[in-house]
Design a protein around this motif. Structure first.
Motif, mmCIF file in Angstrom:
data_model
loop_
_atom_site.group_PDB
_atom_site.id
_atom_site.type_symbol
_atom_site.label_atom_id
_atom_site.label_comp_id
_atom_site.label_asym_id
_atom_site.label_seq_id
_atom_site.Cartn_x
_atom_site.Cartn_y
_atom_site.Cartn_z
ATOM 1 N N ASP A 44 -5.745 3.413 4.544
ATOM 2 C CA ASP A 44 -4.155 3.326 4.148
ATOM 3 C C ASP A 44 -3.459 4.472 2.620
ATOM 4 O O ASP A 44 -2.493 5.044 2.916
ATOM 5 C CB ASP A 44 -4.305 1.946 3.882
ATOM 6 C CG ASP A 44 -3.884 0.955 5.690
ATOM 7 O OD1 ASP A 44 -4.209 1.802 6.040
ATOM 8 O OD2 ASP A 44 -4.077 -0.013 4.875
ATOM 9 N N LEU A 45 -4.171 3.682 1.535
ATOM 10 C CA LEU A 45 -3.795 4.555 0.799
ATOM 11 C C LEU A 45 -4.070 6.687 0.365
ATOM 12 O O LEU A 45 -3.869 7.161 -0.269
ATOM 13 C CB LEU A 45 -4.722 4.063 -0.847
ATOM 14 C CG LEU A 45 -4.230 2.597 -1.448
ATOM 15 C CD1 LEU A 45 -5.477 2.442 -2.212
ATOM 16 C CD2 LEU A 45 -3.306 2.410 -1.153
ATOM 17 N N GLY A 46 -5.066 6.872 1.346
ATOM 18 C CA GLY A 46 -5.556 8.325 1.380
ATOM 19 C C GLY A 46 -6.228 8.455 0.498
ATOM 20 O O GLY A 46 -6.973 9.797 0.238
ATOM 21 N N ALA A 47 -7.205 7.534 -0.525
ATOM 22 C CA ALA A 47 -8.399 7.589 -0.938
ATOM 23 C C ALA A 47 -9.613 8.549 -0.240
ATOM 24 O O ALA A 47 -10.211 7.446 1.039
ATOM 25 C CB ALA A 47 -9.303 6.122 -1.496
ATOM 26 N N PRO A 48 -10.473 9.426 -0.552
ATOM 27 C CA PRO A 48 -11.356 10.077 -0.171
ATOM 28 C C PRO A 48 -13.134 9.527 -0.073
ATOM 29 O O PRO A 48 -13.799 9.828 0.308
ATOM 30 C CB PRO A 48 -11.769 12.324 -0.773
ATOM 31 C CG PRO A 48 -10.894 11.592 -2.035
ATOM 32 C CD PRO A 48 -10.004 10.345 -1.884
ATOM 33 N N ARG B 216 1.099 -1.334 0.223
ATOM 34 C CA ARG B 216 0.173 -0.078 -0.161
ATOM 35 C C ARG B 216 0.641 0.846 0.128
ATOM 36 O O ARG B 216 0.623 2.264 -0.941
ATOM 37 C CB ARG B 216 -0.871 -0.019 0.597
ATOM 38 C CG ARG B 216 -1.896 -1.231 1.377
ATOM 39 C CD ARG B 216 -3.410 -1.726 2.651
ATOM 40 N NE ARG B 216 -3.346 -3.402 2.295
ATOM 41 C CZ ARG B 216 -4.863 -2.848 2.933
ATOM 42 N NH1 ARG B 216 -5.566 -2.180 3.515
ATOM 43 N NH2 ARG B 216 -5.389 -3.598 2.500
ATOM 44 N N ARG B 217 2.261 1.081 0.332
ATOM 45 C CA ARG B 217 3.034 2.191 0.800
ATOM 46 C C ARG B 217 3.393 2.570 -0.470
ATOM 47 O O ARG B 217 3.570 3.920 -1.118
ATOM 48 C CB ARG B 217 3.764 1.578 1.998
ATOM 49 C CG ARG B 217 3.757 2.018 3.188
ATOM 50 C CD ARG B 217 4.818 1.927 4.143
ATOM 51 N NE ARG B 217 5.657 1.133 4.431
ATOM 52 C CZ ARG B 217 5.477 0.107 4.943
ATOM 53 N NH1 ARG B 217 4.037 -0.087 5.417
ATOM 54 N NH2 ARG B 217 6.358 -1.104 5.462
ATOM 55 N N ALA B 218 3.903 1.581 -1.391
ATOM 56 C CA ALA B 218 4.366 1.302 -2.447
ATOM 57 C C ALA B 218 3.207 2.190 -3.748
ATOM 58 O O ALA B 218 3.772 2.095 -4.439
ATOM 59 C CB ALA B 218 4.649 0.166 -3.023
ATOM 60 N N ALA B 219 2.063 1.696 -3.849
ATOM 61 C CA ALA B 219 0.714 2.114 -4.053
ATOM 62 C C ALA B 219 1.375 3.534 -4.848
ATOM 63 O O ALA B 219 1.245 4.137 -5.767
ATOM 64 C CB ALA B 219 -0.165 1.152 -3.733
ATOM 65 N N ARG B 220 0.517 4.285 -3.116
ATOM 66 C CA ARG B 220 1.232 5.710 -2.719
ATOM 67 C C ARG B 220 1.813 6.479 -3.424
ATOM 68 O O ARG B 220 2.159 7.575 -4.396
ATOM 69 C CB ARG B 220 0.599 5.804 -1.332
ATOM 70 C CG ARG B 220 -0.205 5.537 -0.957
ATOM 71 C CD ARG B 220 -0.340 6.009 1.114
ATOM 72 N NE ARG B 220 -0.169 7.620 0.890
ATOM 73 C CZ ARG B 220 -0.352 8.320 1.594
ATOM 74 N NH1 ARG B 220 -1.182 7.264 2.873
ATOM 75 N NH2 ARG B 220 -0.815 9.339 1.887
ATOM 76 N N ALA B 221 3.290 6.196 -3.292
ATOM 77 C CA ALA B 221 4.425 6.301 -4.071
ATOM 78 C C ALA B 221 4.535 6.553 -5.627
ATOM 79 O O ALA B 221 4.621 7.233 -6.337
ATOM 80 C CB ALA B 221 5.435 5.391 -2.977
#
Length: 253
Positions: A86-90, A49-54
């Motif tokens: 986790d992804l910061g999706a609203p 999930r961190r990698a996806a955001r990056a």
């Protein structure tokens, strides 16, 4: 209003390549389709999930397009809420579900949405219901949202330009029905209600320009998302052409 693109139009494409493609077209927003055959799904590890955001490299994340269906009790909602957080999706796109007459499905779907709102409370994630499945028209989705008892801040509507039109509801009527619930507009194009192969926006019969004009006139300031259904139609117009068409359409309105 601002323009985004759903990854439904580029199935399985790694997110770093999605980001490069959208930046090349001057598009700053992305909606991520959540499914096991996509880079983003509920089975992703924390590191994934961190990698996806990056990999999104600063693109504005419009929301997650889920296949959680209200007529099926919103099964899987919790996992998607965790992923959105986790992804910061609203927002999460929910499907109303069912087929045929929406009337007998309305009560169960609204009850499932009310329960989903309780589950989402405090997460910062808004739950959006698309004009789809048995609930093709804006009038159908409005009734569902109102019956749930949720507020506009908690829930909203995704106006898929194709489905109310093919169900015989005019864009003017859809705009009135969705009114303050409107949270996202999806554009796409096909040759006719029966001919559903995805075309470049502006090349088919869907009244996308009228939909966008009505949304803007109503004061809508949210995302306009190209949902090019290439995942379901291998002979769909190329995604780069579709994005360019959506960009032209958006810039003219």
């Amino acid at each position: 209003m601002f323009l985004g693109v759903s990854t439904l139009g580029c199935p399985g494409l790694p997110l770093d390549r999605v980001a490069r493609m959208l930046r090349r077209h001057g598009v700053g927003g992305v909606e991520l389709r959540c499914a096991d055959d996509e880079p983003v799904h509920t089975g992703l590890s924390r590191a994934g999930r961190r990698a996806a955001r990056a990999a999104l490299d600063g693109l504005r994340l419009v929301g997650l397009a889920t296949y959680v269906r209200l007529t099926e009790g919103a099964a899987g909602l919790g996992e998607h809420l965790d992923l959105a957080y986790d992804l910061g999706a609203p927002a999460l796109r929910l499907m109303p579900g069912g087929d045929g007459d929406p009337a007998p499905l309305l009560g169960p779907a609204a009850a499932a949405l009310a329960d989903a709102v309780v589950a989402a409370k405090g997460s910062g994630v808004r739950l959006l219901v698309e004009t789809h499945d048995a609930f093709l028209r804006g009038a159908d989705v409005r009734r569902l949202l109102e019956l749930s008892g949720a507020s506009h801040a908690e829930t909203g509507a995704v106006w898929d330009a194709l489905h109310p039109w093919r169900a015989g509801e005019s864009p003017v009527r859809t705009a009135v029905e969705l009114g303050p619930w409107l949270a996202e507009v999806q554009v796409k194009d096909v040759a006719s209600p029966a001919g559903r192969r995805p075309l470049v926006p502006g090349a088919g019969a869907v009244p996308n320009a009228e939909v966008l004009t009505l949304a803007r006139a109503a004061g809508f300031t949210g995302p306009v998302v190209l949902e090019h259904e290439a995942r379901w139609y291998p002979d769909a117009a190329p995604i780069d052409d579709a994005i360019a068409g959506a960009r032209r359409l958006f810039d003219r309105v």
